[in-house]
Scaffold this motif. Structure first.
Motif, mmCIF file in Angstrom:
data_model
loop_
_atom_site.group_PDB
_atom_site.id
_atom_site.type_symbol
_atom_site.label_atom_id
_atom_site.label_comp_id
_atom_site.label_asym_id
_atom_site.label_seq_id
_atom_site.Cartn_x
_atom_site.Cartn_y
_atom_site.Cartn_z
ATOM 1 N N ASN A 1 2.513 -8.308 -0.061
ATOM 2 C CA ASN A 1 2.472 -6.979 -1.316
ATOM 3 C C ASN A 1 1.681 -6.113 -0.240
ATOM 4 O OD1 ASN A 1 -0.998 -6.724 -2.800
ATOM 5 N ND2 ASN A 1 0.960 -7.486 -3.749
ATOM 6 N N LYS A 2 0.781 -5.969 1.205
ATOM 7 C CA LYS A 2 0.808 -5.572 1.832
ATOM 8 C C LYS A 2 1.251 -4.773 2.443
ATOM 9 C CE LYS A 2 -1.627 -6.362 5.485
ATOM 10 N NZ LYS A 2 -2.414 -7.008 6.757
ATOM 11 N N GLN A 3 2.832 -5.279 2.635
ATOM 12 C CA GLN A 3 3.889 -4.545 2.941
ATOM 13 C C GLN A 3 4.422 -3.651 1.970
ATOM 14 O OE1 GLN A 3 7.599 -6.070 3.988
ATOM 15 N NE2 GLN A 3 7.141 -4.112 5.801
ATOM 16 N N LEU A 4 5.056 -4.283 0.365
ATOM 17 C CA LEU A 4 5.460 -3.397 -0.205
ATOM 18 C C LEU A 4 4.787 -2.620 -1.491
ATOM 19 C CD1 LEU A 4 6.743 -6.912 -2.393
ATOM 20 C CD2 LEU A 4 7.593 -5.307 -1.512
ATOM 21 N N ARG A 5 2.822 -2.606 -1.203
ATOM 22 C CA ARG A 5 2.549 -1.482 -1.766
ATOM 23 C C ARG A 5 2.485 -0.255 -0.578
ATOM 24 N NH1 ARG A 5 -2.750 -2.599 -4.407
ATOM 25 N NH2 ARG A 5 -3.912 -1.251 -3.221
ATOM 26 N N GLU B 1 -0.531 -3.385 -9.658
ATOM 27 C CA GLU B 1 -2.031 -2.773 -8.940
ATOM 28 C C GLU B 1 -2.225 -1.357 -8.873
ATOM 29 O OE1 GLU B 1 -1.842 -6.964 -6.087
ATOM 30 O OE2 GLU B 1 -1.778 -5.182 -4.944
ATOM 31 N N LEU B 2 -1.420 -0.660 -8.456
ATOM 32 C CA LEU B 2 -1.328 0.220 -7.322
ATOM 33 C C LEU B 2 -1.333 1.551 -9.696
ATOM 34 C CD1 LEU B 2 1.933 1.231 -5.057
ATOM 35 C CD2 LEU B 2 -0.812 0.881 -4.443
ATOM 36 N N ARG B 3 -0.765 0.991 -9.903
ATOM 37 C CA ARG B 3 -0.647 2.095 -10.891
ATOM 38 C C ARG B 3 -2.119 2.307 -11.731
ATOM 39 N NH1 ARG B 3 3.470 -0.421 -13.621
ATOM 40 N NH2 ARG B 3 5.504 1.040 -12.949
ATOM 41 N N GLY C 1 -4.252 3.773 -9.275
ATOM 42 C CA GLY C 1 -4.081 5.607 -9.794
ATOM 43 C C GLY C 1 -3.527 6.051 -8.733
ATOM 44 N N VAL C 2 -2.648 5.174 -8.427
ATOM 45 C CA VAL C 2 -2.286 5.668 -7.165
ATOM 46 C C VAL C 2 -0.717 6.349 -7.388
ATOM 47 C CG1 VAL C 2 -0.973 4.980 -4.690
ATOM 48 C CG2 VAL C 2 -3.664 4.270 -5.377
ATOM 49 N N ASP C 3 0.247 7.378 -6.543
ATOM 50 C CA ASP C 3 1.259 7.840 -6.779
ATOM 51 C C ASP C 3 1.902 6.915 -6.379
ATOM 52 O OD1 ASP C 3 0.784 9.407 -8.765
ATOM 53 O OD2 ASP C 3 1.268 11.372 -7.430
ATOM 54 N N PHE C 4 3.940 6.724 -7.161
ATOM 55 C CA PHE C 4 4.642 5.983 -6.613
ATOM 56 C C PHE C 4 5.764 6.024 -7.244
ATOM 57 C CE2 PHE C 4 2.918 2.558 -9.330
ATOM 58 C CZ PHE C 4 4.069 1.887 -9.770
#
Ligand code: PEP
Ligand code: MG
Length: 580
Positions: free
Chosen positions: A372-376, A413-415, A418-421
């Motif tokens: 998960n850490k890497q995918l993020r 999680e990122l969504r 509020g983190v962009d991807f």
């Protein structure tokens, strides 16, 4: 003079004096430090203890489900020793009072403690002696993170001779100005060799016993083209190799004239040539060679270089890679740890058969937090360029689905944070197992793209350990079984309309380029050092000739004869641009 023949691992000639690297031995030298050097030595000790503790904690948590409780207590003993005043306090005292270096101070403290335990009437304590020794050895290694330290300390070492070298040793070489290396073990597609090619360090591996035949300081010639090493050459031989070196330099000058060109065949077919990147330093060469982007970014080197890095640091390294790649594609492969790519920072169970064991995607799926850490980190980097994700060692469609589920979780999680991807990031599959060649038609409708890892595909198709010099002679990319697999894969990709790149070592080996073009491959990813050599060959070829080569090969039943045919083809069609 003594001439040895091994496996040509990385092109180039290098001549220099050697250093015999014995990695088993931790040479603890004593040296005195000035009083104001004490804080630096204490800091070195502290770092060694911290890294050792992290390693042990990691080993403990990863073995919790596989070790009985009575065995996992050993990790607690180790952790206790790392806080023990008789060991650590004594080491600190040695540094500050005797003004000696941290390594020496630690080994003295360890020896004293072991002697005390040895005298104890208590059997339990006597048995702890080996634990003390183990922990001292670990701290000493972690204190000197750099396994090439011994080399840096040795004078006039420009060529390394060793029984074996790890990929991380090789990564240290260019920093330490090493001009070449030769090893007893190894093969052409082992990672030590791959990295040597990327870094442009001439190398010969699989020599059997060079580490016992050469002595420190011997004059050595490394011929990375022929796989030859000469110990203490005579004058005449020295001249021959100096001349070959000059011819090679002239060839490199010719190659450099292609820096601003595209890779296009004589009959006008555009071939895309990408880089395989292990370390961000390599972008310099990729960009200089006008690459078409990155076909394979081997993230496991982040681990091998830095240890268990945080999501932020992974993001930072990948962001830098995305910025280096600009608008071109950056295919980031998730960690391919395990087998010959083990990080000393990562705990890994003992395996009977590591190449077929818990490696690559199997490892990532077993440890979801690690994955998960890497995918993020990759997703966060995706806003800085054309980033795509590649999963290694997939054996079937279900694993791809599990990867996508893990990716969706990271996206959610990122969504929420509020983190962009890039929500539409493409996901591809490394085609490294025979199972995938056989089901490539099914897989092509699921994956966004394929990347063919011929190093592993050949290893698993022909059953030859890619790191074992005894079976290296069986490594034959034009073996009929490999040819059929490669053909199946490209045909499936074409039918499904997905992109298919070859990123194994053959993609950058001049000899195999006609072979790949003849089957229909147009996307080749290789070490940056191979880009111009590949371009020169591509520009000398006609697709029709390459297709004819494949027709002829499909009639040849014996792999050795097929290899000879491939060699004959390149000599006939590209002799003026083929240096070997
Ligand atoms: C391969 O297997 O061909 C490949 C490119 O992956 P790696 O060499 O990193 O295993
Ligand atoms: Mg592979």
């Amino acid at each position: 003079m003594r001439k040895l023949k091994g496996i040509a691992s990385s092109d180039g000639i290098s001549i220099g004096h050697c250093y015999i690297l014995d990695r088993q031995k931790i040479n603890v030298r004593r040296y005195n430090i000035p009083a104001n050097g004490v804080p630096a030595e204490l800091e070195k000790l502290k770092l060694g203890i911290k890294r050792t503790a992290e390693f042990i904690e990691n080993s403990k948590s990863m073995s919790e489900d596989s070790l009985a409780e009575e065995h996992s207590f050993i990790f607690d003993v180790y952790l206790m020793l790392l806080r023990d005043n008789m060991l650590i306090g004594e080491t600190e005292k040695n540094i500050s009072e005797s003004l000696v270096n941290a390594e020496y101070a630690m080994s003295m403290a360890g020896a004293k403690l072991m002697a005390q335990f040895d005298k104890s009437p208590n059997e339990y304590l006597r048995e702890r002696k080996s634990d003390i020794n183990n922990i001292v050895q670990k701290v000493l290694r972690f204190m000197n993170d750099n396994s090439m330290d011994t080399v840096m300390n040795s004078e006039n070492a420009d060529i390394i001779i060793a029984h074996d070298l790890t990929p991380s040793d090789t990564a240290q070489m260019s920093k330490n100005k090493i001009k070449g290396f030769a090893t007893d073990l190894g093969s052409k597609t082992a990672h030590t060799s791959i990295l040597a090619r990327s870094l442009g360090i001439p190398a010969v591996v699989g020599l059997g016993d060079i580490s016992s035949l050469a002595d420190d300081g011997d004059l050595i010639i490394i011929d990375g083209f022929e796989g030859v090493v000469i110990i203490n050459p005579d004058e005449e031989t020295l001249e021959i190799y100096k001349d070959k070196d000059t011819r090679y330099s002239n060839y490199i000058s010719e190659l450099n004239k292609l820096q601003h060109e595209d890779s296009v065949t004589k009959d006008g077919e555009r071939v895309f040539t990408y880089s395989n990147i292990e370390l961000n330093d390599e972008f310099y060469l990729s960009k200089k060679s006008n690459h078409d982007g990155v076909g394979l970014y081997r993230t496991e080197y982040i681990y091998m270089e830095h240890g268990d890095v945080s999501e932020d640091l992974q993001y930072k390294i990948l962001k830098e890679a995305a910025e280096e790649t600009g608008s071109k594609q950056l295919v980031v492969r998730t960690f391919d740890l395990g087998a010959d790519k083990l990080s000393k920072y990562i705990s890994h169970p003992e395996e009977q058969n590591p190449a077929m064991g818990l490696r690559a995607i199997r490892y990532s799926l077993k440890y979801p937090e690690f994955f998960n850490k890497q995918l993020r980190a990759i997703l966060r980097a995706s806003v800085h360029g054309d980033v795509r994700i590649l999963f290694p060692m997939i054996s079937g469609i279900e694993e791809l689905m599990k990867c996508r589920t893990a990716l969706e979780k990271a996206k959610n999680e990122l969504r929420a944070e509020g983190v962009d991807f890039n929500p539409d990031i493409k996901t591809g599959v490394m085609m490294e197992l025979p199972s995938l060649a056989i089901i490539s038609d099914l897989l092509a409708t699921e994956a966004d793209f394929f990347s063919v890892g011929t190093n592993d595909l050949i290893q698993y198709t022909l059953g030859i350990d890619r790191n074992n010099e005894f079976v290296a002679y069986l490594y034959r990319p034009s073996h009929p079984a490999v040819l059929r697999s490669l053909k199946m894969i490209i045909d499936s990709a074409k039918n499904a309309g997905i992109k298919c790149t070859v990123c194994g070592e053959i993609a950058g080996e001049p000899k195999y380029i006609p072979f790949l073009l003849g089957m229909g491959y147009r996307h080749l990813s290789m070490s940056p050092a191979a880009l111009l050599k590949a371009r020169m060959i591509i520009r000398a070829l006609n697709i029709a000739d390459c297709e004819k080569l494949i027709d002829e090969l499909s009639e040849i039943k014996i792999a050795r004869l097929a290899e000879e045919h491939v060699e004959k083809f390149i000599e006939e069609h590209c002799s003026s641009v083929y240096f070997h």
